[in-house]
Motif scaffolding. Structure first.
Motif, PDB file in Angstrom:
ATOM      1  N   GLU A  60      12.991 -28.510 -13.578  1.00 35.77           N
ATOM      2  CA  GLU A  60      13.643 -27.284 -13.370  1.00 35.77           C
ATOM      3  C   GLU A  60      13.345 -26.020 -12.845  1.00 35.77           C
ATOM      4  OE1 GLU A  60      12.654 -26.533 -17.500  1.00 35.77           O
ATOM      5  OE2 GLU A  60      13.601 -28.594 -18.408  1.00 35.77           O
ATOM      6  N   ASN A  61      11.628 -26.232 -12.614  1.00 36.87           N
ATOM      7  CA  ASN A  61      11.411 -24.996 -12.013  1.00 36.87           C
ATOM      8  C   ASN A  61      11.878 -25.076  -9.990  1.00 36.87           C
ATOM      9  OD1 ASN A  61       9.769 -26.511 -10.973  1.00 36.87           O
ATOM     10  ND2 ASN A  61       7.791 -25.135 -11.517  1.00 36.87           N
ATOM     11  N   GLY A  62      12.412 -25.813  -9.851  1.00 36.42           N
ATOM     12  CA  GLY A  62      12.896 -26.494  -7.760  1.00 36.42           C
ATOM     13  C   GLY A  62      11.156 -27.238  -7.541  1.00 36.42           C
ATOM     14  N   ASP A  63      10.370 -26.890  -8.217  1.00 35.54           N
ATOM     15  CA  ASP A  63       8.973 -27.605  -8.049  1.00 35.54           C
ATOM     16  C   ASP A  63       8.963 -28.909  -7.816  1.00 35.54           C
ATOM     17  OD1 ASP A  63       6.498 -28.093  -6.538  1.00 35.54           O
ATOM     18  OD2 ASP A  63       5.428 -26.197  -8.034  1.00 35.54           O
ATOM     19  N   TYR A  64       9.318 -29.012  -6.695  1.00 34.01           N
ATOM     20  CA  TYR A  64       9.320 -30.605  -6.918  1.00 34.01           C
ATOM     21  C   TYR A  64       7.371 -31.563  -6.823  1.00 34.01           C
ATOM     22  CZ  TYR A  64      13.767 -31.061  -6.005  1.00 34.01           C
ATOM     23  OH  TYR A  64      15.025 -30.997  -6.674  1.00 34.01           O
ATOM     24  N   GLY A  65       6.244 -30.948  -6.947  1.00 30.98           N
ATOM     25  CA  GLY A  65       5.388 -31.573  -6.978  1.00 30.98           C
ATOM     26  C   GLY A  65       4.642 -32.238  -5.559  1.00 30.98           C
TER      27      GLY A  65
END
Length: 714
Positions: free
Chosen positions: A558-563
């Motif tokens: 959702e936040n664009g952070d793919y980790g």
């Protein structure tokens, strides 16, 4: 197909008709909705363009086709995106209009519309078409607007602006201008202000005066006045009010399409009256009343659930007698059992995200859909119907019934569903109660994709390599609708191959899959987290006689952070005999495949030929699988309660029935649960055993058993 075209007078509806003809359809009638009062130019409508409605009457003679018109009596009452039949809504006027067209011209089977980007309009046209048993054709849908506008001009559409309402457009300067002259300026303000160059954001509306479909005559607007609706300094709104027009004939009037409305008049105009009250559709019988003999069948449930947030339910018929019922009876029993289980736990079909439908004979695919729609309907699933994949499996050969169904369930209503039923150039339509994709908890579950050419809905010719290329392109188009990319976000891709394929053809499919992800990896904006997992399954047959089908699962944060993502491959060293691959993201998601190949089986079951595997050997293999599943979960900081599904694909050529295999696995899992206290083993297994012709992580598909797990903390 014979088509009735919804026309507003604008360029889009005219070009949509041209595209219908490009793909072999025949326009046989026109349909238009206009204001109740002739003196009114524009209605406050989310659905219809009405400015210029005074001119549309000329289309009948220009094209030599019957024109059906209805005055809009309704208003915008149902404003949610997914339309629900609502008395007094303006959409019901469209229903009455098209219903009358269908009555007068029974040969009509499809409706053309000019929707380009509006889900609101598309979904309403699809709703009406569904109720009338018509196919929605939307060949402009999701097309690049700049290219589309240029195509319209190049192919001879002559249209003028009849309304402007955007920054950079001035009623005094730009109303009444030919679109061909305005294109350079529209492209300029697109760059400056970000407008939709086709006017899809309401920036402007057009009136088509001539196009290649106007065989008999063209329209000349002789007199008009400019109405300044809103003298805003930044984005003034104005429109043209036509006062006089005439037709200039090109030749003797010729009919450009056939119709069977009785009068046979060229350019026939019919105003449709009647009540706009919604029709009372015959509702399908409740599922519980259709269960028939399901209570007498030996139905087996598999529930993978550690919590009530997200879980899967599988149901199949076990210990089948020699006298087999047909698919209809078996599928009613299976779907009925799942529905009852959902209801027991306070859920219903609205909570279902994804459905795997396995049947014993693909020749019964149409019958399976007929049964399916008795249970899963748009009325029950007002947030959107679940996505689905359907394949044939060797169910009967292993002692199962004719149907096996798995459903993924969520304990909330937060899913986002993409369900496009219109035939377009974008991606294959889903005409029926299943959707292209469902997003839930940052995981996108995509329907099985065939190598269908979207505008024609036929399989691409040229063999399996061409089919898989098109299937991947279709998948990419669907992913783009979620601001995502198949290449960057794919977690797991299940590739179903038809049994008719040769080994060389399957290998070619594998190479196409790998090159699709490798070749595009440098061209995408979002960096790929990790390489996706490929699972290959050999199935007796696929829908529509396809040779290959791909089912993608994607991770879309959702936040664009793919980790932090990683892949882990097993090895065959002396210390480790397993063969597996995992895909993990920051401890939130883990997908894994564990392969029990012939080599692995030989190591854990010495001196055993795969063809001679006994129950004792399967018990050893099952223990080994449970050990590896537990290891994968622990290594990724996940627990058995995080499992969304756990599947074991096994070759149907094992010399034992599904009932025997299921009993062995159940005993192994029960013993593991008691020893480790990792989870509580209830009366129902937490795994599915799925018979296939063969499976594996490569196109060779040499696994005796392939274990697929998917766990998530999302």
């Amino acid at each position: 197909m014979k088509v009735v075209a919804l026309v507003s007078g604008g360029k889009d509806s005219c070009y949509a008709m041209m595209r219908c003809i490009d793909y072999g359809h025949e326009i046989v009638a026109l349909a238009n909705l206009m204001p109740l009062d002739d003196s009114v130019d524009e209605l406050d409508s989310y659905m219809y363009q009405t400015v210029g409605h005074q001119i549309v009457v000329g289309y009948a003679e220009c094209m030599g086709l019957p024109l059906f018109r209805r005055r809009i009596r309704g208003s915008t009452r149902h404003q949610h995106l997914n339309y629900k039949m609502t008395s007094g809504d303006e959409v019901e006027d469209m229903f009455v209009l098209l219903n009358e067209v269908k009555k007068q011209i029974p040969s009509i089977t499809a409706v053309s519309s000019g929707a380009i980007a509006s889900d609101y309009q598309r979904l309403r046209v699809e709703s009406v078409c569904s109720r009338l048993g018509l196919v929605s054709l939307a060949y402009l849908w999701k097309q690049d607007q700049t290219l589309l506008l240029e195509e319209m001009i190049e192919r001879g559409i002559i249209a003028i602006t009849i309304k402007v309402a955007a920054m950079g457009l001035n009623p005094a300067k730009h109303l009444g201008r030919e679109l061909a002259d305005l294109i350079p300026y529209l492209l300029q303000i697109k760059e400056l202000c970000g407008i939709n160059v086709c006017g899809e954001g309401g920036e402007y509306e057009t009136l088509t005066l001539d196009c290649p479909l106007f065989k008999n005559a063209r329209i000349f607007l002789d007199k008009f006045e400019v109405i300044l609706h809103s003298p805003d300094n930044i984005a003034p709104v104005g429109f043209l009010h036509p006062l006089a027009f005439h037709l200039q004939h090109k030749m003797e009037p010729l009919s450009s399409g056939s119709c069977d409305i009785g009068s046979g008049k060229v350019g026939y105009v019919c105003e449709v009256q009647g009540d706009s009250t919604p029709d009372h559709m015959v509702q399908s019988l409740s599922a519980c009343s259709q269960l028939g003999n399901c209570t007498t069948k030996n139905l087996n449930l598999c529930i993978s659930r550690g919590s009530r947030d997200k879980f899967s339910i599988g149901c199949w018929i076990q210990n089948v007698s020699k006298t087999l019922d047909g698919l209809q009876e078996d599928l009613i029993s299976v779907l009925g059992k799942i529905e009852l289980k959902l209801n027991e736990d306070g859920f219903d079909w609205l909570n279902v995200i994804y459905i795997h439908l396995y049947i014993s004979n693909m020749k019964d695919f149409t019958l399976a859909n007929e049964v399916y729609v008795k249970f899963i309907t748009e009325k029950k699933c007002f947030l959107g119907v679940p996505s689905r994949s359907t394949i044939e499996l060797p169910l009967v050969q292993v002692g199962l019934g004719n149907a096996f169904v798995e459903v993924l369930v969520a304990n909330d209503h937060s899913k986002r569903v993409l369900h496009v039923q219109s035939i377009s150039c974008w991606a294959p339509s889903c005409i029926g109660p299943y959707s292209q994709a469902t997003l839930h908890g940052e995981v996108l579950h995509m329907a099985g994709q065939l190598g269908l050419d979207p505008p024609t809905m036929t399989l691409c010719s040229g063999g399996p390599a061409i089919e898989i290329e098109q299937a991947l392109l279709n998948s990419e188009a669907i992913a783009n609708c979620f601001n995502s990319s198949l290449v960057s976000c794919a977690i797991l891709l299940t590739v179903y191959c038809a049994a008719s394929l040769t080994f060389c053809e399957r290998t070619e499919i594998q190479h196409k899959m790998e090159s699709f992800f490798d070749d595009d990896s440098d061209s995408i904006d979002v960096k790929r987290v990790a390489s996706p997992i490929f699972l290959y399954i050999l199935a007796p047959a696929l829908p529509k006689g396809a040779l290959v089908e791909v089912k993608p699962v994607l991770y879309i944060p959702e936040n664009g952070d793919y980790g932090i993502g990683n892949n882990l491959l097993g090895s065959d060293s002396k210390e480790m005999v397993w063969d597996f691959q995992t895909y993990t993201i920051s401890g939130k998601i883990c997908a894994a495949l564990v392969s029990i190949t012939k080599d692995v089986a030989a190591k854990i079951c010495p001196n055993t030929e795969p063809e001679l595997i006994s129950g004792d050997h399967i018990r050893v293999i099952a223990k080994f699988c449970v050990f590896l599943v537990n290891k994968v979960l622990l290594d990724n900081y996940l627990f058995w309660g995080d499992l969304m599904h756990l599947k074991f694909y096994y070759t149907a050529y094992l010399s034992m029935t599904a009932e025997t295999l299921n009993l062995i696995f159940y005993e192994v899992f029960a013993a593991f649960a008691e020893d480790s206290k990792s989870f509580e083993m209830g009366k129902e297994p937490i795994f599915s055993l799925i018979p296939v012709l063969s499976s594996g992580r490569s196109a060779s598909m040499e696994d005796i058993i392939t274990c697929e797990l998917f766990a998530s903390k999302l």
